[in-house]
Scaffold this motif. Structure first.
Motif, PDB file in Angstrom:
ATOM      1  N   THR A 204     -32.547  17.951  -9.976  1.00 13.06           N
ATOM      2  CA  THR A 204     -31.382  18.837 -10.017  1.00 13.06           C
ATOM      3  C   THR A 204     -30.151  18.161 -10.617  1.00 13.06           C
ATOM      4  O   THR A 204     -29.193  18.843 -10.981  1.00 13.06           O
ATOM      5  CB  THR A 204     -31.027  19.332  -8.598  1.00 13.06           C
ATOM      6  OG1 THR A 204     -30.766  18.203  -7.762  1.00 13.06           O
ATOM      7  CG2 THR A 204     -32.149  20.170  -8.021  1.00 13.06           C
ATOM      8  N   ALA A 205     -30.158  16.854 -10.696  1.00 10.79           N
ATOM      9  CA  ALA A 205     -29.008  16.132 -11.270  1.00 10.79           C
ATOM     10  C   ALA A 205     -29.103  16.180 -12.787  1.00 10.79           C
ATOM     11  O   ALA A 205     -30.174  16.326 -13.368  1.00 10.79           O
ATOM     12  CB  ALA A 205     -28.997  14.691 -10.784  1.00 10.79           C
ATOM     13  N   GLY A 206     -28.012  15.995 -13.429  1.00 14.89           N
ATOM     14  CA  GLY A 206     -27.991  16.036 -14.890  1.00 14.89           C
ATOM     15  C   GLY A 206     -28.514  14.727 -15.491  1.00 14.89           C
ATOM     16  O   GLY A 206     -28.701  13.718 -14.815  1.00 14.89           O
ATOM     17  N   GLU A 207     -28.736  14.789 -16.812  1.00 13.08           N
ATOM     18  CA  GLU A 207     -29.262  13.634 -17.553  1.00 13.08           C
ATOM     19  C   GLU A 207     -28.332  12.425 -17.428  1.00 13.08           C
ATOM     20  O   GLU A 207     -28.789  11.305 -17.212  1.00 13.08           O
ATOM     21  CB  GLU A 207     -29.441  14.027 -19.026  1.00 13.08           C
ATOM     22  CG  GLU A 207     -30.083  12.956 -19.884  1.00 13.08           C
ATOM     23  CD  GLU A 207     -31.582  12.811 -19.639  1.00 13.08           C
ATOM     24  OE1 GLU A 207     -32.088  11.704 -19.872  1.00 13.08           O
ATOM     25  OE2 GLU A 207     -32.238  13.773 -19.196  1.00 13.08           O
TER      26      GLU A 207
ATOM     27  N   VAL B  30     -26.116  11.741 -15.093  1.00 12.83           N
ATOM     28  CA  VAL B  30     -26.121  11.228 -13.711  1.00 12.83           C
ATOM     29  C   VAL B  30     -27.370  10.399 -13.464  1.00 12.83           C
ATOM     30  O   VAL B  30     -27.309   9.314 -12.862  1.00 12.83           O
ATOM     31  CB  VAL B  30     -26.016  12.400 -12.700  1.00 12.83           C
ATOM     32  CG1 VAL B  30     -26.206  11.904 -11.273  1.00 12.83           C
ATOM     33  CG2 VAL B  30     -24.688  13.110 -12.847  1.00 12.83           C
ATOM     34  N   ASN B  31     -28.528  10.881 -13.927  1.00  5.45           N
ATOM     35  CA  ASN B  31     -29.791  10.161 -13.734  1.00  5.45           C
ATOM     36  C   ASN B  31     -29.768   8.807 -14.458  1.00  5.45           C
ATOM     37  O   ASN B  31     -30.272   7.815 -13.937  1.00  5.45           O
ATOM     38  CB  ASN B  31     -30.983  10.991 -14.201  1.00  5.45           C
ATOM     39  CG  ASN B  31     -31.341  12.073 -13.203  1.00  5.45           C
ATOM     40  OD1 ASN B  31     -31.027  11.967 -12.018  1.00  5.45           O
ATOM     41  ND2 ASN B  31     -31.988  13.125 -13.673  1.00  5.45           N
ATOM     42  N   GLU B  32     -29.181   8.762 -15.641  1.00  3.58           N
ATOM     43  CA  GLU B  32     -29.091   7.498 -16.381  1.00  3.58           C
ATOM     44  C   GLU B  32     -28.175   6.517 -15.656  1.00  3.58           C
ATOM     45  O   GLU B  32     -28.476   5.320 -15.557  1.00  3.58           O
ATOM     46  CB  GLU B  32     -28.583   7.748 -17.803  1.00  3.58           C
ATOM     47  CG  GLU B  32     -29.646   8.303 -18.722  1.00  3.58           C
ATOM     48  CD  GLU B  32     -29.144   8.465 -20.156  1.00  3.58           C
ATOM     49  OE1 GLU B  32     -28.293   7.662 -20.592  1.00  3.58           O
ATOM     50  OE2 GLU B  32     -29.625   9.388 -20.827  1.00  3.58           O
ATOM     51  N   ALA B  33     -27.058   7.005 -15.151  1.00  3.07           N
ATOM     52  CA  ALA B  33     -26.117   6.150 -14.418  1.00  3.07           C
ATOM     53  C   ALA B  33     -26.777   5.610 -13.144  1.00  3.07           C
ATOM     54  O   ALA B  33     -26.636   4.425 -12.809  1.00  3.07           O
ATOM     55  CB  ALA B  33     -24.857   6.926 -14.067  1.00  3.07           C
ATOM     56  N   ARG B  34     -27.516   6.483 -12.468  1.00  6.41           N
ATOM     57  CA  ARG B  34     -28.213   6.059 -11.241  1.00  6.41           C
ATOM     58  C   ARG B  34     -29.309   5.043 -11.566  1.00  6.41           C
ATOM     59  O   ARG B  34     -29.521   4.090 -10.808  1.00  6.41           O
ATOM     60  CB  ARG B  34     -28.801   7.269 -10.525  1.00  6.41           C
ATOM     61  CG  ARG B  34     -27.748   8.127  -9.857  1.00  6.41           C
ATOM     62  CD  ARG B  34     -28.369   9.317  -9.195  1.00  6.41           C
ATOM     63  NE  ARG B  34     -27.383  10.068  -8.429  1.00  6.41           N
ATOM     64  CZ  ARG B  34     -27.650  11.173  -7.758  1.00  6.41           C
ATOM     65  NH1 ARG B  34     -28.880  11.691  -7.764  1.00  6.41           N
ATOM     66  NH2 ARG B  34     -26.714  11.791  -7.074  1.00  6.41           N
ATOM     67  N   SER B  35     -30.003   5.249 -12.665  1.00  7.95           N
ATOM     68  CA  SER B  35     -31.053   4.322 -13.075  1.00  7.95           C
ATOM     69  C   SER B  35     -30.458   2.937 -13.342  1.00  7.95           C
ATOM     70  O   SER B  35     -31.009   1.913 -12.913  1.00  7.95           O
ATOM     71  CB  SER B  35     -31.758   4.852 -14.322  1.00  7.95           C
ATOM     72  OG  SER B  35     -32.702   3.921 -14.787  1.00  7.95           O
ATOM     73  N   LYS B  36     -29.343   2.914 -14.039  1.00  5.36           N
ATOM     74  CA  LYS B  36     -28.668   1.640 -14.322  1.00  5.36           C
ATOM     75  C   LYS B  36     -28.194   0.998 -13.021  1.00  5.36           C
ATOM     76  O   LYS B  36     -28.330  -0.222 -12.833  1.00  5.36           O
ATOM     77  CB  LYS B  36     -27.485   1.856 -15.257  1.00  5.36           C
ATOM     78  CG  LYS B  36     -26.677   0.593 -15.481  1.00  5.36           C
ATOM     79  CD  LYS B  36     -26.240   0.444 -16.897  1.00  5.36           C
ATOM     80  CE  LYS B  36     -25.381  -0.752 -17.150  1.00  5.36           C
ATOM     81  NZ  LYS B  36     -25.860  -2.009 -16.659  1.00  5.36           N
TER      82      LYS B  36
END
Length: 167
Positions: free
Chosen positions: A78-81, A83-89
């Motif tokens: 449900t999170a945006g692309e 946000v997911n990249e920031a969380r992955s980092k």
């Protein structure tokens, strides 16, 4: 000429045997000595406490990492692309911090162990030297298992060194 060589070899062997017969050699199990020293028990207790603190901190960091990872995995669809990249980092950085902590804690623990054991080893060596000198031994071998002494039927200084150290 051949008899002269034989005579020289026999003379060298005889002199070598006489010299070694005059040399006094003893042995001691340094590991057993140090294990029984009161200072060693105190140092081991201190090291155990430090290790326990490092382990506690490490487990806390890993638990925090796992909690965030579960949360981010559940919210990922449900999170945006972005946000997911920031969380992955963020998760990669957090994983690296955990690894760095583990490595630095290991190095610090190893250094602390060296710092604590050095004076204990020096005290043991000084006591061994004192006892060996008092008893007239020129050589004292370490009879700890795996130290290279295959037969240790000579004089064992462990009891005398313990007495010198007062335990």
């Amino acid at each position: 000429m051949k008899q002269f060589k034989t005579l020289v070899i026999a003379l060298v062997l005889f002199v070598g045997t006489q010299i070694s017969a005059q040399t006094k050699i003893a042995h001691i199990d340094v590991q057993a000595l140090m294990t029984n020293m009161p200072e060693m028990k105190a140092a081991q207790s201190q090291l155990d406490k430090i290790k326990e603190n490092y382990d506690k901190e490490y487990k806390t960091m890993v638990q925090e990492y796992q909690t965030k990872l579960q949360k981010y995995e559940q919210e990922a669809p449900t999170a945006g692309e972005a946000v997911n990249e920031a969380r992955s980092k963020e998760m990669q950085d957090m994983g690296q911090r955990i690894q760095q902590y583990q490595q630095s804690a290991g190095k610090e623990l190893q250094q602390k162990e060296l710092d604590l054991l050095k004076p204990i080893l020096e005290k043991a060596q000084n006591a061994i030297q004192k006892v060996a000198t008092a008893k007239g031994f020129q050589y004292v071998l370490d009879a700890t298992n795996g130290s290279g002494v295959l037969v240790a039927n000579g004089t064992d200084l462990l009891a005398d060194v313990k007495k010198e150290l007062g335990f």
